[in-house]
Design an enzyme around this catalytic site. Sequence first.
Site, PDB file in Angstrom:
ATOM      1  N   SER A 284     -10.142 -35.703  31.272  1.00  0.00           N
ATOM      2  CA  SER A 284     -10.450 -35.414  32.676  1.00  0.00           C
ATOM      3  C   SER A 284     -11.942 -35.453  32.985  1.00  0.00           C
ATOM      4  O   SER A 284     -12.412 -34.820  33.924  1.00  0.00           O
ATOM      5  CB  SER A 284      -9.861 -34.055  33.098  1.00  0.00           C
ATOM      6  OG  SER A 284      -8.460 -34.105  33.067  1.00  0.00           O
TER       7      SER A 284
ATOM      8  N   GLU B 226      -8.589 -28.429  30.832  1.00  0.00           N
ATOM      9  CA  GLU B 226      -7.660 -29.135  31.716  1.00  0.00           C
ATOM     10  C   GLU B 226      -6.433 -28.312  32.096  1.00  0.00           C
ATOM     11  O   GLU B 226      -5.474 -28.844  32.649  1.00  0.00           O
ATOM     12  CB  GLU B 226      -7.211 -30.431  31.041  1.00  0.00           C
ATOM     13  CG  GLU B 226      -8.352 -31.400  30.758  1.00  0.00           C
ATOM     14  CD  GLU B 226      -7.887 -32.676  30.091  1.00  0.00           C
ATOM     15  OE1 GLU B 226      -7.434 -33.576  30.808  1.00  0.00           O
ATOM     16  OE2 GLU B 226      -7.961 -32.768  28.852  1.00  0.00           O
TER      17      GLU B 226
ATOM     18  N   GLU C 181     -10.851 -46.014  26.948  1.00  0.00           N
ATOM     19  CA  GLU C 181     -10.115 -44.940  26.286  1.00  0.00           C
ATOM     20  C   GLU C 181      -8.676 -44.935  26.754  1.00  0.00           C
ATOM     21  O   GLU C 181      -8.334 -45.555  27.756  1.00  0.00           O
ATOM     22  CB  GLU C 181     -10.764 -43.577  26.560  1.00  0.00           C
ATOM     23  CG  GLU C 181     -10.758 -43.162  28.018  1.00  0.00           C
ATOM     24  CD  GLU C 181     -11.454 -41.831  28.247  1.00  0.00           C
ATOM     25  OE1 GLU C 181     -12.538 -41.621  27.677  1.00  0.00           O
ATOM     26  OE2 GLU C 181     -10.900 -41.007  28.996  1.00  0.00           O
TER      27      GLU C 181
ATOM     28  N   ASN D 251      -5.293 -42.404  27.672  1.00  0.00           N
ATOM     29  CA  ASN D 251      -4.735 -41.081  27.975  1.00  0.00           C
ATOM     30  C   ASN D 251      -3.240 -41.121  27.688  1.00  0.00           C
ATOM     31  O   ASN D 251      -2.523 -41.952  28.259  1.00  0.00           O
ATOM     32  CB  ASN D 251      -4.960 -40.732  29.451  1.00  0.00           C
ATOM     33  CG  ASN D 251      -6.423 -40.727  29.823  1.00  0.00           C
ATOM     34  OD1 ASN D 251      -7.128 -39.776  29.556  1.00  0.00           O
ATOM     35  ND2 ASN D 251      -6.884 -41.817  30.429  1.00  0.00           N
TER      36      ASN D 251
ATOM     37  N   SER E 296      -1.610 -38.864  41.351  1.00  0.00           N
ATOM     38  CA  SER E 296      -2.162 -39.381  40.104  1.00  0.00           C
ATOM     39  C   SER E 296      -1.913 -40.883  39.977  1.00  0.00           C
ATOM     40  O   SER E 296      -1.016 -41.443  40.607  1.00  0.00           O
ATOM     41  CB  SER E 296      -1.563 -38.651  38.906  1.00  0.00           C
ATOM     42  OG  SER E 296      -1.883 -37.275  38.939  1.00  0.00           O
TER      43      SER E 296
END
Length: 324
Positions: A164, A15, A286, A288, A297
């Site tokens: 990612s 990433e 999940e 982040n 984003s």
Amino acid sequence: MKKNIAIIMGGYSSEVAISLKSGNVVYQHIDTSKFNPYCIHILKEGWFLVEDEQKFPVNKHDFSVDFKGNKLTFDCVFNAIHGAPGENGVILAYFDLLGIKHTSAPFYQMALTFNKRDTLSILRKYDIPTAISVYLNQGETVDVDTIIKKVGLPCFVKPNNAGSSFGISKAHTKEDILPAIEKAYKEDSEILIESFLDGKEVSVGVIQCKDETIVLPITEIVSENDFFDYEAKYEGKSQEITPARLTSEEESKVREVAKKVYTVLNMSGFSRSEYIFVNGVPHFLEMNTVPGLTEESILPQQAQEAGISLTELFGNAIESSLNS
């Protein structure tokens, strides 16, 4: 007196390019009337302060830089490293040892949430709905029939410690599973195989602002691809609809569970988690803890919808850290 802020970016994972982009956006939007921002590249080949294409090595003994004839030290670190060593907590333990404040959650929380398997194990104890899953470590015997019996088809095969969508595959048939496992092992020695959840996918940002936990406006993910993969996330192969097209009941449920997850995991700083609605119930996928921070984003989109500019978003993170 203005505080010196080190924006760390790059990292040691796949990433790195995305992280450098996020870090530069943070640098461009920090309020320079309050802070002196510096770009610090944390790379396998070395740690450097980068300014006007010049590189100044970082002294790892105290995280200082000999910068234009003076010793430069930092009051706070803004963590923009996706993946290792930023999102997994490793470099944050180093800053804790040096007594340098940072914008992320404590290193243990970062390490925990970076490990998908351990995160799911904790959340299930609190009755947070999740997919059915199987765990494998590299070198273990793979019994494909047993895996299918437990998780069904299609299923997702993903690295346990990666972000990612690197290394993730959707296996539609029995024959897809072994190649998917090999792909995942290229990113991590631990992998996770999960049942397919068929439903609406949303992404929920949760932040702390002035000691209050705030759930940001929710984003609906509509991928053009088979799932929300790298292309969908970063190359325009998806629609990200903010606010999400949810009923009031769905929105209330996912807001409640997102806040509960953030609290149960003892989080602070930024987080963005994914959920899929199955029969009206949001299932956690999940979390982040260093989400993408570019203008495109998801978390910045959500902040904008809430009336929070990037300058305010980043400034709040720094001020919260300095006041902690």
